[in-house]
Design a protein around this motif. Structure first.
Motif, PDB file in Angstrom:
ATOM      1  N   PRO A  41       0.597  -1.101  -0.162  1.00  0.00           N
ATOM      2  CA  PRO A  41       0.046  -0.062   0.189  1.00  0.00           C
ATOM      3  C   PRO A  41       0.752   1.323   0.091  1.00  0.00           C
ATOM      4  CG  PRO A  41       0.092  -0.727   2.234  1.00  0.00           C
ATOM      5  CD  PRO A  41       0.849  -1.889   1.423  1.00  0.00           C
ATOM      6  N   GLN A  99      -6.796 -10.115  -4.615  1.00  0.00           N
ATOM      7  CA  GLN A  99      -6.012  -9.341  -3.897  1.00  0.00           C
ATOM      8  C   GLN A  99      -5.819  -7.941  -4.352  1.00  0.00           C
ATOM      9  OE1 GLN A  99      -4.457 -11.062  -1.278  1.00  0.00           O
ATOM     10  NE2 GLN A  99      -5.643 -12.828  -1.661  1.00  0.00           N
ATOM     11  N   GLY A 102      -8.888  -6.220  -3.375  1.00  0.00           N
ATOM     12  CA  GLY A 102      -8.850  -5.934  -1.820  1.00  0.00           C
ATOM     13  C   GLY A 102      -8.104  -4.828  -1.392  1.00  0.00           C
ATOM     14  N   LEU A 103      -7.014  -4.461  -2.125  1.00  0.00           N
ATOM     15  CA  LEU A 103      -5.889  -3.648  -1.797  1.00  0.00           C
ATOM     16  C   LEU A 103      -6.665  -2.370  -1.892  1.00  0.00           C
ATOM     17  CD1 LEU A 103      -3.044  -2.506  -1.241  1.00  0.00           C
ATOM     18  CD2 LEU A 103      -2.641  -2.392  -3.850  1.00  0.00           C
ATOM     19  N   GLN A 105     -10.105  -1.329  -2.041  1.00  0.00           N
ATOM     20  CA  GLN A 105     -11.123  -1.161  -1.231  1.00  0.00           C
ATOM     21  C   GLN A 105     -10.833  -0.911   0.036  1.00  0.00           C
ATOM     22  OE1 GLN A 105     -14.836  -2.040  -1.815  1.00  0.00           O
ATOM     23  NE2 GLN A 105     -14.281  -0.481  -0.509  1.00  0.00           N
ATOM     24  N   ARG A 106      -9.745  -1.295   0.531  1.00  0.00           N
ATOM     25  CA  ARG A 106      -9.167  -0.738   2.012  1.00  0.00           C
ATOM     26  C   ARG A 106      -9.236   0.707   2.088  1.00  0.00           C
ATOM     27  NH1 ARG A 106      -3.059  -3.320   2.494  1.00  0.00           N
ATOM     28  NH2 ARG A 106      -3.457  -2.140   4.725  1.00  0.00           N
ATOM     29  N   GLU A 109     -14.453   4.362   1.729  1.00  0.00           N
ATOM     30  CA  GLU A 109     -15.511   4.059   2.134  1.00  0.00           C
ATOM     31  C   GLU A 109     -16.671   3.516   1.205  1.00  0.00           C
ATOM     32  OE1 GLU A 109     -16.827   6.983   4.937  1.00  0.00           O
ATOM     33  OE2 GLU A 109     -15.146   6.687   6.160  1.00  0.00           O
TER      34      GLU A 109
END
Length: 385
Positions: A41, A99, A102-103, A105-106, A109
């Motif tokens: 990230p 993955q 997911g990276l 989305q974190r 919001e």
């Protein structure tokens, strides 16, 4: 410690970004891959903050993100990418895609939507319209589309690593005003800055001449598969549609923060013509399918005088056998004969147009069992004759 001359060059050339409402942000693998494999990230966070700031300002952003193969490599490190069979690399992409989403989305919001495309999807007229409708609806709903090439089934594109060009096509697809390409160097240089320490940053390109293209070199990182050449190719595609391209260093937090303040430290590649002029030119000169949509006088007046979209209620008939996504002419037939009114991209086939002619837009789904929207030809896809 002596500062990198490339950094000095970028700092000296601060520009004001062109005004924009909708943009595509392309993020390469070199900004997402972790040193030991997988995704990091580290640089994605700053880019996500730029996207969030843009959304808070009422703008819309679509991300085109590489990194699925790099993510999959961390899950199955035994698969050697160098010389590996295409099927093995496709498997890595399939493993890494979740993955990658997911990276992203974190950091948000709002929901992140995965959209997987191939160049074939965007060359096919019907798929092109379906992809555009999906992306526009996701933006309308407030979601963040994250587009990636469908590497699990795409062979040629996977070998070419063509997400730069895919980003340009997506920018055209959604009618973006600007294409941001985040890379791991400050922009376009007059020589390779990794081998020529005194290379100068080119802050603005008004035309992609052979001399400018000669400045580009190959891939600049071990994990990325596209180099500066593919970025200039992407800029050429975007520019033909009236879209400016912005090259910037996604590893420099100060540069990314400056973008959120509409300041650029990088390279701006100007479009060949205005976005409106480019699209109207294409609509006017693209090949027309045999046949036509026949309208009444009221519909013709609405198109010409009000700049309206073509609705089914004003349609009298459909000639020929055109398909959804075809370019067709709109004609008015009355006691004075037949006159061409406009031409545009039909959202419905000739068969469907005949079935919904004279109907209200809200009746389309009841008649057909499905609908592609209330417009037979949207005003953005239409040019007056």
């Amino acid at each position: 410690m002596n500062a990198d001359p490339a950094d000095h060059a970028a700092t000296r050339n601060v520009q004001v970004l062109p005004p924009w409402r909708r943009a595509v942000l392309k993020v390469g693998s070199s900004l997402l891959a972790a040193d030991g494999g997988g995704l990091s990230p580290r640089f994605a966070l700053g880019l996500a903050q730029f996207v969030s700031a843009s959304q808070a300002a009422g703008r819309e952003v679509v991300i085109v993100s590489s990194g699925a193969v790099a993510a999959g490599r961390a899950i199955l490190p035994r698969v050697e990418e160098a010389g590996a069979a295409i099927a093995a690399r496709q498997a890595l992409a399939a493993l890494g895609q979740a993955q990658l989403i997911g990276l992203w989305q974190r950091f948000f919001e709002r929901p992140v939507a995965q959209v997987l495309l191939t160049h074939d999807d965007l060359r096919n007229r019907r798929r092109y319209l379906n992809a555009r409708a999906t992306l526009n609806e996701l933006l309308r709903l407030g979601a963040l589309p994250v587009v990636n090439e469908n590497d699990t089934v795409s062979v040629d594109e996977l070998k070419l690593g063509d997400n730069d060009n895919l980003a340009a096509i997506v920018a055209v697809l959604i009618d973006a005003e600007v294409l941001f390409i985040a890379t791991d160097i400050d922009g376009l240089f007059d020589a390779n800055p990794r081998t020529h320490p005194l290379a100068n940053l080119v802050p603005e390109v008004s035309e992609l001449t052979p001399e400018v293209l000669a400045m580009a070199s190959g891939s600049g990182s071990e994990v990325g598969t596209g180099g500066m050449r593919t970025k200039l190719e992407a800029a050429s595609k975007a520019g033909a549609a009236g879209i400016d391209t912005i090259l910037f260093n996604g590893r420099r937090a100060d540069v990314v923060r400056a973008l959120g303040q509409d300041r650029l430290e990088g390279t701006r590649i100007r479009a060949a013509r205005s976005r409106i002029a480019a699209r109207k030119y294409w609509l006017r000169h693209a090949p027309v399918e045999p046949g036509a949509i026949v309208v009444d006088a009221g519909a013709a007046a609405a198109l010409v005088q009000k700049g309206a979209s073509l609705l089914p209620g004003g349609i009298v008939a459909a000639d020929g056998d055109f398909r959804r996504g075809d370019m067709v002419e709109v004609v008015l037939r009355d006691e004075d004969g037949e006159r061409r009114v406009a031409r545009g991209i039909s959202q419905y086939s000739a068969i469907d147009v005949r079935r919904i002619a004279r109907r209200h837009s809200r009746e389309i789904e009841a008649v057909l069992g499905y609908n592609y929207g209330g417009n037979v030809i949207h005003r953005d896809d239409l040019v007056l004759l």
